[in-house]
Design a protein around this motif. Structure first.
Motif, PDB file in Angstrom:
ATOM      1  N   UNK A 114       0.830  -1.201   0.000  1.00  0.00           N
ATOM      2  CA  UNK A 114       0.000   0.000   0.000  1.00  0.00           C
ATOM      3  C   UNK A 114       0.869   1.257   0.000  1.00  0.00           C
ATOM      4  N   UNK A 115       1.926   1.238   0.806  1.00  0.00           N
ATOM      5  CA  UNK A 115       2.776   2.412   0.926  1.00  0.00           C
ATOM      6  C   UNK A 115       3.677   2.563  -0.300  1.00  0.00           C
ATOM      7  N   UNK A 116       4.149   1.444  -0.856  1.00  0.00           N
ATOM      8  CA  UNK A 116       5.062   1.514  -2.004  1.00  0.00           C
ATOM      9  C   UNK A 116       4.355   1.837  -3.316  1.00  0.00           C
ATOM     10  N   UNK A 133      13.134   2.352  -3.112  1.00  0.00           N
ATOM     11  CA  UNK A 133      11.721   2.213  -2.738  1.00  0.00           C
ATOM     12  C   UNK A 133      11.608   1.519  -1.389  1.00  0.00           C
ATOM     13  N   UNK A 134      12.367   0.453  -1.198  1.00  0.00           N
ATOM     14  CA  UNK A 134      12.324  -0.280   0.073  1.00  0.00           C
ATOM     15  C   UNK A 134      12.751   0.619   1.230  1.00  0.00           C
ATOM     16  N   UNK A 135      13.783   1.433   1.000  1.00  0.00           N
ATOM     17  CA  UNK A 135      14.250   2.333   2.051  1.00  0.00           C
ATOM     18  C   UNK A 135      13.210   3.409   2.374  1.00  0.00           C
ATOM     19  N   UNK A 136      12.619   3.999   1.326  1.00  0.00           N
ATOM     20  CA  UNK A 136      11.626   5.054   1.533  1.00  0.00           C
ATOM     21  C   UNK A 136      10.387   4.523   2.252  1.00  0.00           C
ATOM     22  N   UNK A 147       6.099  -0.303  11.172  1.00  0.00           N
ATOM     23  CA  UNK A 147       7.131  -1.174  10.615  1.00  0.00           C
ATOM     24  C   UNK A 147       6.888  -2.646  10.964  1.00  0.00           C
ATOM     25  N   UNK A 148       6.351  -2.907  12.142  1.00  0.00           N
ATOM     26  CA  UNK A 148       6.128  -4.292  12.572  1.00  0.00           C
ATOM     27  C   UNK A 148       4.996  -4.958  11.798  1.00  0.00           C
ATOM     28  N   UNK A 149       4.210  -4.174  11.054  1.00  0.00           N
ATOM     29  CA  UNK A 149       3.043  -4.717  10.349  1.00  0.00           C
ATOM     30  C   UNK A 149       3.236  -4.704   8.832  1.00  0.00           C
ATOM     31  N   UNK A 172       5.331   8.948   1.761  1.00  0.00           N
ATOM     32  CA  UNK A 172       6.441   8.223   1.142  1.00  0.00           C
ATOM     33  C   UNK A 172       7.027   8.945  -0.066  1.00  0.00           C
ATOM     34  N   UNK A 173       6.263   9.777  -0.716  1.00  0.00           N
ATOM     35  CA  UNK A 173       6.769  10.504  -1.891  1.00  0.00           C
ATOM     36  C   UNK A 173       7.470  11.816  -1.510  1.00  0.00           C
TER      37      UNK A 173
END
Length: 378
Positions: A114-116, A133-136, A147-149, A172-173
């Motif tokens: 969802x976030x990516x 992308x993974x870092x952002x 982060x745990x979810x 995230x953008x």
């Protein structure tokens, strides 16, 4: 950072269209009737008002989801919309982040996906590499405490977690400006209260610039650096929360923000920040008045309930002391509200719960002159 100038948005109603067909003319219905404001870097600026006042239409016009009828919108010197020059940058090209009242979470995707998603659908030339992308996404989930979810289905989150997920997706953008359209309205009262502080924490820690839309006055007072109070498509007052609450510029602001006691009166003397007003029930003296009215001007006296000092005994050496009878009282947990009758006038007092006076009791109440606000009568 963001500047909105003379923004108007109109809609033709059915009767206007019928009239237009008959006479070639037609009245316009303005959802936004000409608003001007600026949002500064790192500021949470709130558009506050009742349903139908134009606050969401204003936000959607900034986002590019509505095309205004008139006006100009600039962000950091970049023109997003200008009716006169026929400039209208598409919503997906404005680089803004938006959180809607409905979280619009993809139910078939995980929290991470969802976030990516906003990054993955960028044009190839602008799309970050997979590692970036993974870092952002990781950073966005970290600051929103999700982060745990990351691998959990989005539908398995609680209401507060889904709200934070929608916020992470907008963050995230790394947008220049965040737009939040009543994002807490679907939460229960206790969760909504805790999320106010959570959102404010994130805004401060990340130095976000944001426009926040709400009809909830408490939400606006808690979260905002500045508030624009809207009514019928126009801005009635812009100011810091304390200024809006203690120095309302109009009757609408005084009524909409909190609770006030109102008395109509006429100025009998004015000067050096002190104004005396005659009302139908007695004289009121106000100190620290910024906009000094002229003698003879009609004004509206506004007094907050918590500024009314209630006593069983007359003190006699204080200003603005009146007598009345307790009509009713209400225990509200952290405070007790008394309604005091003075002739046909009813004055609301809000006191510490240690003070509870039964109905029918003769009382005296006073208001410090610096707690009396004078509102101009239009």
């Amino acid at each position: 950072m963001l500047t909105v100038e003379s923004l108007k948005k109109s809609y033709d109603d059915t009767s206007a269209r019928a009239s237009k067909r008959r006479s070639g003319q037609g009245a316009r219905v303005y959802a936004v009737g000409g608003v001007d404001f600026e949002v500064h870097d790192g500021e949470l600026f709130t558009l506050l008002g009742p349903s139908g006042c134009g606050k969401t239409t204003t936000l959607r016009s900034v986002a590019g989801l509505e095309r205004p009828t008139e006006g100009r919108v600039t962000l950091g010197g970049r023109v997003l919309f200008d009716a006169a020059q026929k400039i209208n940058i598409h919503a997906n090209q404005r680089g803004l982040g938006m959180v809607f009242q409905s979280y619009a979470i993809w139910p078939h995707m995980s929290v991470f996906k969802n976030v990516s998603f906003p990054l993955e659908v960028m044009p190839r030339a602008k799309r970050p590499a997979r590692k970036e992308i993974e870092d952002l996404v990781g950073q966005a989930l970290e600051v929103t405490e999700l982060a745990a979810y990351a691998g959990r289905p989005a539908t398995k989150l609680s209401g507060g977690q889904q709200q934070r997920l929608a916020l992470a997706r907008a963050l995230v953008t790394r947008p220049e400006l965040m737009l939040l359209d009543e994002p807490l309205s679907n939460l229960d009262a206790k969760l909504r209260e805790s999320m106010r502080f959570e959102l404010k924490r994130l805004q401060r820690e990340l130095n976000l610039t944001a426009i926040y839309v709400t009809h909830d006055q408490s939400e606006a007072l808690v979260m905002s650096n500045r508030i624009a109070v809207m009514n019928q498509g126009r801005i009635e007052q812009i100011g810091k929360p304390r200024e809006i609450y203690t120095k309302p510029a109009t009757r609408f602001v005084a009524e909409f923000i909190g609770t006030s006691n109102f008395m109509e009166g006429k100025v009998v003397s004015a000067g050096a920040g002190e104004v005396s007003v005659d009302t139908a029930h007695g004289r009121m003296v106000a100190h620290g008045v910024e906009r000094i009215p002229a003698v003879g001007d009609p004004v509206l006296v506004s007094i907050r309930p918590e500024c009314v000092d209630l006593s069983r005994e007359r003190r006699g050496n204080v200003a603005n002391e009146w007598s009345g009878t307790v009509l009713t009282r209400a225990f509200m947990g952290d405070v007790v509200d008394h309604i005091v009758g003075v002739g046909e006038l009813e004055i609301r007092n809000r006191s510490n719960p240690t003070l509870s006076i039964p109905p029918g009791t003769e009382v005296h109440f006073s208001v410090a002159p610096d707690k009396v606000t004078l509102v101009p009568v239009d």
